[in-house]
Design a protein around this motif. Structure first.
Motif, PDB file in Angstrom:
ATOM      1  N   ALA A  44       0.831  -1.205   0.000  1.00 38.39           N
ATOM      2  CA  ALA A  44       0.000   0.000   0.000  1.00 38.39           C
ATOM      3  C   ALA A  44       0.868   1.259   0.000  1.00 38.39           C
ATOM      4  CB  ALA A  44      -0.940  -0.001   1.197  1.00 38.39           C
ATOM      5  N   ALA A  45       1.969   1.225   0.768  1.00 33.81           N
ATOM      6  CA  ALA A  45       2.874   2.380   0.799  1.00 33.81           C
ATOM      7  C   ALA A  45       3.548   2.579  -0.546  1.00 33.81           C
ATOM      8  CB  ALA A  45       3.913   2.189   1.904  1.00 33.81           C
ATOM      9  N   LYS A  46       3.926   1.464  -1.192  1.00 30.01           N
ATOM     10  CA  LYS A  46       4.543   1.575  -2.522  1.00 30.01           C
ATOM     11  C   LYS A  46       3.558   2.147  -3.537  1.00 30.01           C
ATOM     12  CE  LYS A  46       8.779   0.208  -2.146  1.00 30.01           C
ATOM     13  NZ  LYS A  46       9.900   1.125  -2.484  1.00 30.01           N
ATOM     14  N   ARG A  47       2.296   1.715  -3.456  1.00 27.42           N
ATOM     15  CA  ARG A  47       1.292   2.247  -4.378  1.00 27.42           C
ATOM     16  C   ARG A  47       1.087   3.747  -4.176  1.00 27.42           C
ATOM     17  NH1 ARG A  47      -1.442  -2.737  -3.418  1.00 27.42           N
ATOM     18  NH2 ARG A  47      -2.660  -1.753  -1.765  1.00 27.42           N
ATOM     19  N   ARG A  48       1.072   4.177  -2.906  1.00 30.25           N
ATOM     20  CA  ARG A  48       0.926   5.613  -2.635  1.00 30.25           C
ATOM     21  C   ARG A  48       2.121   6.392  -3.163  1.00 30.25           C
ATOM     22  NH1 ARG A  48      -1.125   3.681   2.386  1.00 30.25           N
ATOM     23  NH2 ARG A  48       0.924   4.005   3.334  1.00 30.25           N
ATOM     24  N   GLN A  49       3.319   5.793  -3.019  1.00 30.00           N
ATOM     25  CA  GLN A  49       4.514   6.465  -3.509  1.00 30.00           C
ATOM     26  C   GLN A  49       4.493   6.594  -5.034  1.00 30.00           C
ATOM     27  OE1 GLN A  49       8.206   4.431  -2.693  1.00 30.00           O
ATOM     28  NE2 GLN A  49       9.348   6.336  -2.572  1.00 30.00           N
ATOM     29  N   ARG A  50       4.083   5.509  -5.738  1.00 36.19           N
ATOM     30  CA  ARG A  50       3.984   5.576  -7.200  1.00 36.19           C
ATOM     31  C   ARG A  50       2.916   6.565  -7.635  1.00 36.19           C
ATOM     32  NH1 ARG A  50       4.781  -0.132  -6.928  1.00 36.19           N
ATOM     33  NH2 ARG A  50       2.521  -0.438  -7.014  1.00 36.19           N
ATOM     34  N   SER A  51       1.814   6.600  -6.889  1.00 41.73           N
ATOM     35  CA  SER A  51       0.748   7.546  -7.220  1.00 41.73           C
ATOM     36  C   SER A  51       1.222   8.983  -7.064  1.00 41.73           C
ATOM     37  CB  SER A  51      -0.462   7.286  -6.331  1.00 41.73           C
ATOM     38  OG  SER A  51      -1.487   8.221  -6.579  1.00 41.73           O
ATOM     39  N   LEU A  52       2.034   9.247  -6.038  1.00 43.54           N
ATOM     40  CA  LEU A  52       2.567  10.593  -5.845  1.00 43.54           C
ATOM     41  C   LEU A  52       3.504  10.977  -6.987  1.00 43.54           C
ATOM     42  CD1 LEU A  52       2.942  13.131  -4.112  1.00 43.54           C
ATOM     43  CD2 LEU A  52       4.769  11.920  -2.880  1.00 43.54           C
TER      44      LEU A  52
ATOM     45  N   GLN B 273       3.470   9.780 -10.063  1.00 45.59           N
ATOM     46  CA  GLN B 273       2.669   9.973 -11.265  1.00 45.59           C
ATOM     47  C   GLN B 273       1.940  11.311 -11.242  1.00 45.59           C
ATOM     48  OE1 GLN B 273       0.140   6.543 -11.497  1.00 45.59           O
ATOM     49  NE2 GLN B 273       1.773   5.176 -12.194  1.00 45.59           N
ATOM     50  N   THR B 274       1.461  11.699 -10.062  1.00 43.04           N
ATOM     51  CA  THR B 274       0.773  12.990  -9.955  1.00 43.04           C
ATOM     52  C   THR B 274       1.729  14.143 -10.246  1.00 43.04           C
ATOM     53  OG1 THR B 274      -0.740  12.071  -8.301  1.00 43.04           O
ATOM     54  CG2 THR B 274      -0.577  14.476  -8.428  1.00 43.04           C
ATOM     55  N   VAL B 275       2.949  14.045  -9.682  1.00 45.53           N
ATOM     56  CA  VAL B 275       3.933  15.096  -9.917  1.00 45.53           C
ATOM     57  C   VAL B 275       4.322  15.154 -11.397  1.00 45.53           C
ATOM     58  CG1 VAL B 275       6.283  15.867  -9.406  1.00 45.53           C
ATOM     59  CG2 VAL B 275       4.824  15.029  -7.569  1.00 45.53           C
ATOM     60  N   LEU B 276       4.563  13.990 -12.017  1.00 47.87           N
ATOM     61  CA  LEU B 276       4.929  13.960 -13.433  1.00 47.87           C
ATOM     62  C   LEU B 276       3.804  14.489 -14.314  1.00 47.87           C
ATOM     63  CD1 LEU B 276       6.820  10.549 -13.770  1.00 47.87           C
ATOM     64  CD2 LEU B 276       7.781  12.848 -13.893  1.00 47.87           C
ATOM     65  N   ASN B 277       2.568  14.079 -14.007  1.00 47.21           N
ATOM     66  CA  ASN B 277       1.436  14.575 -14.795  1.00 47.21           C
ATOM     67  C   ASN B 277       1.297  16.083 -14.662  1.00 47.21           C
ATOM     68  OD1 ASN B 277       0.786  12.006 -15.665  1.00 47.21           O
ATOM     69  ND2 ASN B 277      -0.689  11.644 -14.020  1.00 47.21           N
ATOM     70  N   GLY B 278       1.540  16.601 -13.455  1.00 43.41           N
ATOM     71  CA  GLY B 278       1.483  18.042 -13.264  1.00 43.41           C
ATOM     72  C   GLY B 278       2.551  18.770 -14.066  1.00 43.41           C
ATOM     73  N   LEU B 279       3.775  18.209 -14.089  1.00 46.40           N
ATOM     74  CA  LEU B 279       4.847  18.838 -14.865  1.00 46.40           C
ATOM     75  C   LEU B 279       4.544  18.815 -16.366  1.00 46.40           C
ATOM     76  CD1 LEU B 279       7.996  17.457 -12.990  1.00 46.40           C
ATOM     77  CD2 LEU B 279       7.048  19.759 -12.884  1.00 46.40           C
ATOM     78  N   PHE B 280       4.005  17.687 -16.840  1.00 45.72           N
ATOM     79  CA  PHE B 280       3.663  17.602 -18.261  1.00 45.72           C
ATOM     80  C   PHE B 280       2.520  18.544 -18.614  1.00 45.72           C
ATOM     81  CE2 PHE B 280       5.727  13.275 -18.241  1.00 45.72           C
ATOM     82  CZ  PHE B 280       6.712  13.614 -19.158  1.00 45.72           C
ATOM     83  N   CYS B 281       1.568  18.711 -17.712  1.00 42.87           N
ATOM     84  CA  CYS B 281       0.476  19.664 -17.974  1.00 42.87           C
ATOM     85  C   CYS B 281       1.020  21.091 -18.069  1.00 42.87           C
ATOM     86  CB  CYS B 281      -0.572  19.567 -16.868  1.00 42.87           C
ATOM     87  SG  CYS B 281      -1.579  18.069 -16.935  1.00 42.87           S
ATOM     88  N   ILE B 282       1.966  21.438 -17.190  1.00 41.24           N
ATOM     89  CA  ILE B 282       2.570  22.773 -17.246  1.00 41.24           C
ATOM     90  C   ILE B 282       3.333  22.957 -18.546  1.00 41.24           C
ATOM     91  CG2 ILE B 282       4.280  24.282 -16.169  1.00 41.24           C
ATOM     92  CD1 ILE B 282       3.503  23.047 -13.473  1.00 41.24           C
ATOM     93  N   ALA B 283       4.099  21.935 -18.943  1.00 41.51           N
ATOM     94  CA  ALA B 283       4.848  22.025 -20.204  1.00 41.51           C
ATOM     95  C   ALA B 283       3.896  22.153 -21.395  1.00 41.51           C
ATOM     96  CB  ALA B 283       5.737  20.794 -20.368  1.00 41.51           C
TER      97      ALA B 283
END
Length: 312
Positions: A17-25, A27-37
């Motif tokens: 569960a902790a690993k899934r939360r870490q991957r989700s975080l 992915q959220t950061v990467l998606n945010g960076l790609f949206c800004i770009a």
């Protein structure tokens, strides 16, 4: 005891569960960076489109805006008055882009294939020639003399296709590197079955190289579509004017009229012409087809660049 050991001691379910939360975080950061770009890339185009549909006076009063203060199609109406020349330039540009990109892609692949074969004895010599052209050039005057006096490309389609755009050393090296990643056993098997070099290149190497070919094809398409310099240097016949050159020529005419604003005729023309919004309208007209064509190349673009850069 570190954090990972503590999670393991708490049980495998808690650790997963902790690993899934870490991957989700992540992915959220990467998606945010790609949206800004993506916004950084898209917003200027949206602004240009909005200004092209704005009223000229409102642009001078309020400046550029993502939402037009007063909607107007005056810029496009002004360009429509010369729609015959623009349509003809579109046809010339499409013809040159298609012919140049296909011919350049074919020649690039033909040149890169022997450079990728380790049994070709002169591969290092020709690779040096290709690399040398990336670092050094002959200069504008010798370049012009060669293409006008020896190749005689003035006022012809060759003047828009050959000079500076048909082949590029960087593209050859990228395609060569991709070809080197193809398993040699495939070519050896084809040789044992009696296939010649041309058949191996056409029926085995080329179908496996669609990602890099699409990537280089996109680069060449963009180069030919956006080129106006060859028209400026080699073309004096109106029937071979490219779209980008017509746009560039119009902008230069507007700039000249603005410097002659004291003259009576120039002042009258500038008073009736939507100069600022027309610049934006010309940008939209020039970029439209390439924006529509890009999604067809997109799925090959990253794969072609990354796979072609694995080996040197």
């Amino acid at each position: 005891m570190d954090k990972s050991q503590a999670l393991l001691s708490a049980g495998p379910g808690t650790f997963r569960a902790a690993k899934r939360r870490q991957r989700s975080l992540y992915q959220t950061v990467l998606n945010g960076l790609f949206c800004i770009a993506a916004l950084i890339v898209v917003l200027p185009l949206v602004l240009v489109l909005s200004v092209s549909f704005s009223d000229e006076d409102s642009v001078y009063i309020h400046g550029y805006s993502f939402i037009p203060h007063k909607f107007s199609t005056a810029a496009y109406s002004y360009l429509w008055a010369d729609h015959g020349a623009i349509a003809h330039a579109y046809g010339v540009t499409v013809l040159v882009t298609v012919a140049g990109a296909l011919a350049g892609l074919l020649l690039t692949a033909l040149f890169a294939y022997p450079l990728a074969r380790r049994d070709f004895p002169l591969r290092n010599v020709f690779s040096f020639f290709v690399f040398f052209t990336i670092l050094f050039g002959g200069g504008l005057v010798p370049w012009y003399i060669v293409f006008t006096n020896f190749v005689n490309v003035k006022d012809s389609m060759l003047g828009l296709v050959l000079p500076g755009l048909l082949m590029n050393g960087f593209n050859i090296l990228v395609v060569r590197t991709f070809f080197q990643g193809i398993p040699p056993s495939l070519m050896e098997s084809a040789t044992i079955d009696g296939a010649g070099e041309f058949r191996i290149w056409w029926q085995i190497v080329m179908p496996l190289s669609l990602p890099v070919l699409a990537t280089i094809g996109l680069f060449m398409t963009l180069g030919y579509w956006n080129d106006w310099f060859n028209s400026l240097i080699f073309i004096s016949d109106v029937k071979w004017y490219s779209l980008q050159y017509i746009m560039q020529k119009t902008l230069m005419d507007i700039q000249f009229l603005s410097t002659q604003s004291g003259a009576g005729n120039a002042s009258a023309i500038l008073a009736t012409a939507p100069t600022e919004t027309m610049r934006m309208a010309m940008a939209i007209i020039g970029v439209g087809p390439i924006v529509l064509a890009y999604p067809f190349f997109q799925r090959y673009l990253v794969q072609g660049l990354t796979v072609g850069a694995v080996k040197g």
